[in-house]
Motif scaffolding. Structure first.
Motif, PDB file in Angstrom:
ATOM      1  N   ASN A 187      -4.376   2.510  -6.430  1.00 17.46           N
ATOM      2  CA  ASN A 187      -3.339   3.304  -5.768  1.00 17.46           C
ATOM      3  C   ASN A 187      -2.467   4.046  -6.772  1.00 17.46           C
ATOM      4  OD1 ASN A 187      -4.098   2.653  -3.149  1.00 17.46           O
ATOM      5  ND2 ASN A 187      -2.824   0.834  -3.097  1.00 17.46           N
TER       6      ASN A 187
ATOM      7  N   LYS B 184      -6.254  -3.211  -6.714  1.00 15.91           N
ATOM      8  CA  LYS B 184      -5.826  -2.289  -5.651  1.00 15.91           C
ATOM      9  C   LYS B 184      -4.589  -1.526  -6.118  1.00 15.91           C
ATOM     10  CE  LYS B 184      -5.833  -0.756  -1.337  1.00 15.91           C
ATOM     11  NZ  LYS B 184      -6.950  -0.107  -0.699  1.00 15.91           N
TER      12      LYS B 184
ATOM     13  N   GLU C 199       0.449   1.837   2.691  1.00 13.41           N
ATOM     14  CA  GLU C 199      -0.914   1.973   3.203  1.00 13.41           C
ATOM     15  C   GLU C 199      -0.875   1.945   4.718  1.00 13.41           C
ATOM     16  OE1 GLU C 199      -3.962  -0.483   1.497  1.00 13.41           O
ATOM     17  OE2 GLU C 199      -2.848  -0.682  -0.357  1.00 13.41           O
TER      18      GLU C 199
ATOM     19  N   GLN D 199     -10.641   3.972   1.549  1.00 14.13           N
ATOM     20  CA  GLN D 199     -10.944   2.540   1.641  1.00 14.13           C
ATOM     21  C   GLN D 199     -12.352   2.261   1.119  1.00 14.13           C
ATOM     22  OE1 GLN D 199      -8.959  -0.005   2.165  1.00 14.13           O
ATOM     23  NE2 GLN D 199     -10.666  -1.390   1.815  1.00 14.13           N
TER      24      GLN D 199
END
Length: 99
Positions: free
Chosen positions: A88, A84, A36, A57
């Protein structure tokens, strides 16, 4: 929630959280981390790349809010990290086609 991929992200998060044996081999084959951009790196990106990074985001934050409503609880730091990861993982392996 109608945002593309939300239900896939939520399902992946739930499978990981519940340690669902049917999905364990697939989950074990997935990368555990995803690169990231830091805030400083984002500031150096060209306009369009910076826009996309910011959009991702914002999309994550909205997905997280929706998941917390659906799951009926606010996620702690560990749960947020797992969510998260699911976000991803789906974002790196899923794309939309017109057909």
């Amino acid at each position: 929630v109608h945002e593309e991929n939300f239900w896939i992200v939520l399902k992946l998060y739930e499978c990981q959280r519940r340690k669902d044996p049917k999905w364990s081999p697939w989950l074990a084959a997935m990368p555990r981390t995803f690169p990231e951009f830091s805030e400083a790196e984002q500031e150096c990106l060209p306009y369009y790349a910076k826009y996309i990074a910011g959009y991702q985001q914002l999309k994550f934050e909205k997905f997280l809010e929706a998941a917390e409503v659906i799951c009926g609880e606010k996620m702690d730091h560990t749960q947020r990290d797992h969510f998260k990861w699911a976000f991803n993982a789906v974002g790196s392996r899923f794309w939309k086609t017109d057909s």
